[in-house]
Design an enzyme around this catalytic site. Sequence first.
Site, PDB file in Angstrom:
ATOM      1  N   ALA A 108     -18.306   1.161   0.613  1.00 56.17           N
ATOM      2  CA  ALA A 108     -17.359   0.538   2.043  1.00 56.17           C
ATOM      3  C   ALA A 108     -18.562  -0.348   2.598  1.00 56.17           C
ATOM      4  O   ALA A 108     -17.832  -1.413   3.257  1.00 56.17           O
ATOM      5  CB  ALA A 108     -17.145   1.672   2.817  1.00 56.17           C
ATOM      6  N   ALA A 109     -19.707  -0.250   2.655  1.00 58.18           N
ATOM      7  CA  ALA A 109     -20.804  -1.108   3.110  1.00 58.18           C
ATOM      8  C   ALA A 109     -20.626  -2.387   2.525  1.00 58.18           C
ATOM      9  O   ALA A 109     -20.522  -3.678   3.208  1.00 58.18           O
ATOM     10  CB  ALA A 109     -22.081  -0.577   3.061  1.00 58.18           C
ATOM     11  N   CYS A 148     -19.837   4.487  -4.848  1.00 60.81           N
ATOM     12  CA  CYS A 148     -21.017   5.039  -4.116  1.00 60.81           C
ATOM     13  C   CYS A 148     -21.807   5.874  -5.249  1.00 60.81           C
ATOM     14  O   CYS A 148     -21.655   7.109  -5.284  1.00 60.81           O
ATOM     15  CB  CYS A 148     -20.535   6.112  -3.032  1.00 60.81           C
ATOM     16  SG  CYS A 148     -22.072   6.720  -2.026  1.00 60.81           S
ATOM     17  N   CYS A 172     -26.362   2.444   0.747  1.00 63.33           N
ATOM     18  CA  CYS A 172     -26.174   3.955   0.481  1.00 63.33           C
ATOM     19  C   CYS A 172     -26.819   4.938   1.270  1.00 63.33           C
ATOM     20  O   CYS A 172     -28.322   4.948   1.077  1.00 63.33           O
ATOM     21  CB  CYS A 172     -26.263   4.077  -0.892  1.00 63.33           C
ATOM     22  SG  CYS A 172     -25.747   5.771  -1.670  1.00 63.33           S
ATOM     23  N   GLU A 211       0.867  -0.975  -0.046  1.00 62.22           N
ATOM     24  CA  GLU A 211      -0.131  -0.084  -0.111  1.00 62.22           C
ATOM     25  C   GLU A 211       1.090   1.329   0.000  1.00 62.22           C
ATOM     26  O   GLU A 211       1.717   1.397   1.005  1.00 62.22           O
ATOM     27  CB  GLU A 211      -0.737  -0.088   1.313  1.00 62.22           C
ATOM     28  CG  GLU A 211      -1.692   1.423   1.720  1.00 62.22           C
ATOM     29  CD  GLU A 211      -2.435   1.837   0.574  1.00 62.22           C
ATOM     30  OE1 GLU A 211      -3.314   1.250   0.097  1.00 62.22           O
ATOM     31  OE2 GLU A 211      -2.334   3.197   0.276  1.00 62.22           O
TER      32      GLU A 211
HETATM   33  P1  FAD Z   1     -10.307   1.999  -1.363  1.00 61.34           P
HETATM   34  O1  FAD Z   1     -11.047   2.074   0.060  1.00 61.34           O
HETATM   35  O2  FAD Z   1     -10.504   2.928  -2.435  1.00 61.34           O
HETATM   36  O3  FAD Z   1      -8.681   1.593  -1.265  1.00 61.34           O
HETATM   37  C1  FAD Z   1      -8.107   1.201  -2.155  1.00 61.34           C
HETATM   38  C2  FAD Z   1      -6.548   1.240  -1.869  1.00 61.34           C
HETATM   39  O4  FAD Z   1      -5.631   0.580  -2.477  1.00 61.34           O
HETATM   40  C3  FAD Z   1      -6.197   2.636  -1.332  1.00 61.34           C
HETATM   41  O5  FAD Z   1      -5.648   2.552  -0.108  1.00 61.34           O
HETATM   42  C4  FAD Z   1      -5.007   2.805  -2.651  1.00 61.34           C
HETATM   43  O6  FAD Z   1      -3.845   3.607  -2.247  1.00 61.34           O
HETATM   44  C5  FAD Z   1      -4.449   1.226  -2.923  1.00 61.34           C
HETATM   45  N1  FAD Z   1      -3.949   0.957  -4.316  1.00 61.34           N
HETATM   46  C6  FAD Z   1      -4.332   1.516  -5.322  1.00 61.34           C
HETATM   47  N2  FAD Z   1      -3.543   1.055  -6.235  1.00 61.34           N
HETATM   48  C7  FAD Z   1      -2.564   0.475  -5.644  1.00 61.34           C
HETATM   49  C8  FAD Z   1      -1.427  -0.231  -6.264  1.00 61.34           C
HETATM   50  N3  FAD Z   1      -0.840  -0.173  -7.427  1.00 61.34           N
HETATM   51  N4  FAD Z   1      -0.697  -0.874  -5.341  1.00 61.34           N
HETATM   52  C9  FAD Z   1      -0.927  -0.857  -4.051  1.00 61.34           C
HETATM   53  N5  FAD Z   1      -1.930  -0.243  -3.602  1.00 61.34           N
HETATM   54  C10 FAD Z   1      -2.844   0.085  -4.213  1.00 61.34           C
HETATM   55  N6  FAD Z   1     -19.307   3.990   0.820  1.00 61.34           N
HETATM   56  C11 FAD Z   1     -20.198   3.633   1.606  1.00 61.34           C
HETATM   57  O7  FAD Z   1     -20.398   2.435   2.108  1.00 61.34           O
HETATM   58  N7  FAD Z   1     -21.242   4.574   2.081  1.00 61.34           N
HETATM   59  C12 FAD Z   1     -21.131   5.875   1.519  1.00 61.34           C
HETATM   60  O8  FAD Z   1     -21.951   6.537   2.106  1.00 61.34           O
HETATM   61  C13 FAD Z   1     -19.849   6.289   0.604  1.00 61.34           C
HETATM   62  N8  FAD Z   1     -20.025   7.566   0.280  1.00 61.34           N
HETATM   63  C14 FAD Z   1     -18.903   7.780  -0.642  1.00 61.34           C
HETATM   64  C15 FAD Z   1     -18.511   8.941  -0.868  1.00 61.34           C
HETATM   65  C16 FAD Z   1     -17.702   9.394  -1.701  1.00 61.34           C
HETATM   66  C17 FAD Z   1     -17.499  10.873  -1.993  1.00 61.34           C
HETATM   67  C18 FAD Z   1     -16.644   8.579  -1.974  1.00 61.34           C
HETATM   68  C19 FAD Z   1     -15.550   8.919  -2.779  1.00 61.34           C
HETATM   69  C20 FAD Z   1     -16.863   7.281  -1.692  1.00 61.34           C
HETATM   70  C21 FAD Z   1     -17.905   6.927  -0.856  1.00 61.34           C
HETATM   71  N9  FAD Z   1     -18.136   5.375  -0.613  1.00 61.34           N
HETATM   72  C22 FAD Z   1     -19.073   5.119   0.293  1.00 61.34           C
HETATM   73  C23 FAD Z   1     -17.480   4.443  -1.372  1.00 61.34           C
HETATM   74  C24 FAD Z   1     -16.450   3.722  -0.507  1.00 61.34           C
HETATM   75  O9  FAD Z   1     -15.559   4.649   0.041  1.00 61.34           O
HETATM   76  C25 FAD Z   1     -15.331   2.907  -1.395  1.00 61.34           C
HETATM   77  O10 FAD Z   1     -16.424   2.131  -1.853  1.00 61.34           O
HETATM   78  C26 FAD Z   1     -14.636   1.917  -0.544  1.00 61.34           C
HETATM   79  O11 FAD Z   1     -13.622   2.905   0.050  1.00 61.34           O
HETATM   80  C27 FAD Z   1     -13.874   0.805  -1.436  1.00 61.34           C
HETATM   81  O12 FAD Z   1     -13.033   0.084  -0.590  1.00 61.34           O
HETATM   82  P2  FAD Z   1     -11.945  -0.522  -1.430  1.00 61.34           P
HETATM   83  O13 FAD Z   1     -11.148  -1.081  -0.423  1.00 61.34           O
HETATM   84  O14 FAD Z   1     -12.536  -1.326  -2.432  1.00 61.34           O
HETATM   85  O15 FAD Z   1     -11.192   0.632  -2.039  1.00 61.34           O
END
Ligand code: FAD
Length: 450
Positions: free
Chosen positions: A337-338, A191, A370, A64
């Site tokens: 995230a949910a 989201c 959501c 990460e």
């Molecule tokens: P992320 O949390 O985005 O994490 C991905 C990680 O991978 C990051 O830390 C990144 O640095 C890392 N990464 C990327 N590329 C590489 C690489 N090449 N090598 C190593 N690491 C890498 N969700 C809800 O449940 N409720 C809500 O109300 C909601 N509202 C939202 C509002 C906004 C404005 C946004 C932007 C998002 C919202 N979300 C919401 C969505 C939620 O934040 C994401 O769906 C969630 O964070 C997804 O988790 P993830 O682990 O898949 O990805």
Amino acid sequence: MKSMKLLAILPGNCIQSLSKNFSTGPASLQRHFKILVVGAGAGGCSVANKFAHHVGGEKVGVIEPNDEHYYQPMWTLVGGGVKKLQDSVQKMSKLLPKKGTWMKTKAVAFDPEKCTVTTAEGEEVKYEYLIVATGLQLNYNKIKGLPEAFDTDPTVCSNYDYNYVQKTWPAIQNFKGGNAIFTFPNTPIKCAGAPQKIMYLAEDWWRKNGMREKANVIFNSSLGVIFGVKKYANSLNKVIESRGMKVNYKRNLIEVRPETREAIFQNLDSPTGETETFKYEFLHVTPPMSTPDVVRDSPLVDAAGFVDVDKNTLQHKKYSNIFGIGDCTNAPTSKTAAAAAAQCGILETNLRAVMANKPMTAQYDGYTSCPLITARGKCILAEFDFDGNPLETFPINQGKERMTMYHMKKDVMPQIYWHMMMNGHWNGPGVYRKLMHLGMDGPEKQAASA
Ligand code: FAD
């Protein structure tokens, strides 16, 4: 040839080569982990901690690059002037498994046949089991003029980015009337409610501060509906109508001209690719998204570029020692995230079964949620499965705007995220839903399965 292919899809292939590696002693400097997690966002951080509890932190590696971990769901409230940006950030080092190995770098290549991930420094890190959790990348450069507009025009903002979310609240406050445009791109996004939540918060603030009469509040969406689940779409359409907001469907932002404050949209219904130009005095952009290039260019993805997992088990369709979680996978549910929280428990059960050579028993039903904030103090808490059936936690109609659900989103969910999900102790509200419904499905699910 046939036997080589068979080997390639069995985790045993990697396990054998790994155990050779373990026994080669000092001659082998290659780092290897029982569990390697790539990406430590919502999904990755949570599963890394889960597996540190099971196999011991020292057997877990995490790749990460970021020093900081962002609770992105809070950015809606940051843009809406309700929360501070620093409330959404914690040090990555505080969240990752205590005895685990954090490789603070990017993954730049995946080789599932050799069971290695290459880092930006060229190190080939070996794994027995891999969890891909890289989330989505924001593709601003797909919209002509947008990167310049973010840098030069204070009226152009985006809640989707740590840097540009800081522009949203000042832009809302400084708006003096005219066209306020909110966009939704023509790609899958995280989201899917967030592009409109900020519109409701902005409209509410303008209404309460005497600016509403002068504002044309416009939602230009590439989609053909306001929300994918009918129950909540009906509620949102009523909110939009009662507050005089305008929605234009099948409109995709393709260019921003900050010097003349014009936004160009392609009409997706037009066979000739007709475009429309809107003047703007406020522009909130939701950018096109995809999996990061390294994932998209890897052998792990489907034709659309998402990690190709079985939607129920979350195991990779070709490589049985690889699982995916969160936004980067092709599990056909709304990316939140949910959803990642609910997937954590499924992945934990199934990967542990694979590690023990037992059949996988957990089945993901697509649970996602959501919290659709419609004003300060009002929220419709949408929760649903793969088929768009509501899966509501509380025994009340969550399709209504409620103050209680606003406080769930603003005050309770961040606590659950930081104190339960991040350390691997939160698998979504499934258990509470069953308790609150006395072990039964909600009325909509019962009706759907009748
Ligand atoms: P992320 O949390 O985005 O994490 C991905 C990680 O991978 C990051 O830390 C990144 O640095 C890392 N990464 C990327 N590329 C590489 C690489 N090449 N090598 C190593 N690491 C890498 N969700 C809800 O449940 N409720 C809500 O109300 C909601 N509202 C939202 C509002 C906004 C404005 C946004 C932007 C998002 C919202 N979300 C919401 C969505 C939620 O934040 C994401 O769906 C969630 O964070 C997804 O988790 P993830 O682990 O898949 O990805």
